[in-house]
Design a protein around this motif. Structure first.
Motif: not given
Length: 360
Positions: A88, A90-94, A96
């Motif tokens: 999670s 590593s995915l932008s806006r996801h 943390k």
């Protein structure tokens, strides 16, 4: 669903974030009736406020609930949460992840810190791999005890398959897994054979997959058959010897399934070893195969199993015919096995006594 208490939370937070960590407050974050038009969810999140290192922080703890969408067992749900924890950030806006953990048998919440690979510890068993006996037979060393062993294996299957479970959703999940999972039929078609394959054309694979869809709908009428299974009952997972005569290894693909899977697995291997006789399936391996079937049917009275075997033989046939898994087969052996998996789907009831005709 697990009911999380203040004591559980405080103990977990101290272990995960340090002994000086203190729980401030916690409560439900959202309810199923506050999701707008969406009425189904995978779990209710819990908002937790705590102090760690002198700083007040917030975290949201989520526990997945079981359902019929492939999340029946805690290990199903663990795989999803481990994936989310690992990817999670590593995915932008996801959102943390702040941690991952489990609830133990004693009711405590425990962190899993920095997981990379998991392992299991098993007891040490006495014995040798059953395939060594089959190799001996293939080389001309058949003994009377070999037929007895086949009967004993059938007896063990009859015993474990006698434990039943009433869960039609789980039975159909097992059929979906059989046909569509990466470990089973579709995965083998994609990964265990080159495309184009010198042994099995693209058109033959397409016809095979289409025929399996018919069988999926047929097996929807057999959901009452769900029982305890081994899931990978082949000669490399049986140890001969020890106080009980034999032991088994590496239970796979779920605690519950279709009994035909176990029976087809060992039967297919008897066929494989028997095909190394140039004249077809050798007499001795035919004896083992027939003993396995006849003893099992005698003990269980389950003639219905012959109505559901087709796709399970396809699965096992794709494994033992694969040039990736078994690169040294003579061409005739591989071609016979591949004809078998095509033809076995054309009979509504498996003709176990005349199984050779499926290879012609």
């Amino acid at each position: 669903m697990i009911e999380i208490t203040a004591d559980m939370l405080e103990s977990y937070l101290k272990e995960a974030f340090g002994d000086g960590t203190e729980l401030v407050d916690y409560g439900d974050l959202g309810y199923l009736d506050k999701q707008g038009m969406k009425k189904f969810g995978y779990g209710k999140p819990l908002l937790v406020r705590f102090v760690a290192g002198g700083e007040e922080r917030e975290t949201v703890i989520s526990v997945m609930k079981g359902d019929n969408y492939g999340h029946q067992f805690y290990w199903d749900r663990a795989a999803i949460l481990m994936f989310q924890y690992e990817t999670s950030a590593s995915l932008s806006r996801h959102v943390k992840p702040m941690g991952i953990g489990y609830v133990g048998a004693d009711g405590s919440m425990r962190p899993v810190i920095g997981p990379r690979e998991f392992f299991i510890l098993n007891e040490k068993l006495e014995g040798y791999d059953y395939f060594h006996d089959l190799d001996r037979i293939r080389k001309g060393g058949y003994e009377d005890r070999d037929r007895e062993m086949a009967g004993n294996l059938a007896g063990w299957l009859a015993e474990i398959h006698g434990t039943r479970k009433d869960d039609s959703h789980l039975y159909m999940r097992r059929i979906r897994d059989l046909i569509g999972s990466s470990e089973c039929i579709m995965g083998l078609v994609d990964e265990a054979y080159a495309h184009p394959s010198e042994y099995f054309s693209r058109d033959r694979f397409i016809r095979l997959e289409k025929r399996l869809i018919d069988w999926r709908w047929k097996l929807a009428h057999y959901t009452g058959r769900l029982c305890a299974v081994h899931g990978d009952f082949h000669p490399w997972n049986v140890l001969v010897g020890g106080p009980e005569g034999f032991s088994v290894l590496d239970r796979s693909r779920g605690e519950w399934g279709e009994a035909a899977g176990d029976l087809c697995c060992m039967a297919a291997n008897y066929i494989l070893f028997g095909l190394y006789d140039d004249g077809g399936v050798s007499e001795h391996f035919r004896t083992l195969y027939m003993t396995l079937f006849e003893k099992y049917l005698e003990l269980t009275g389950d003639s219905e199993i012959l109505e559901v075997m087709g796709p399970f033989f396809v699965f096992r046939g794709l494994v033992i015919a694969s040039p990736v898994w078994y690169p040294d087969h003579p061409v005739k052996v591989r071609e016979s096995l591949l004809r078998f998996i095509e033809n076995v789907l054309e009979d509504e009831v498996f003709d176990y006594a005349r199984f050779e005709r499926y290879m012609r």
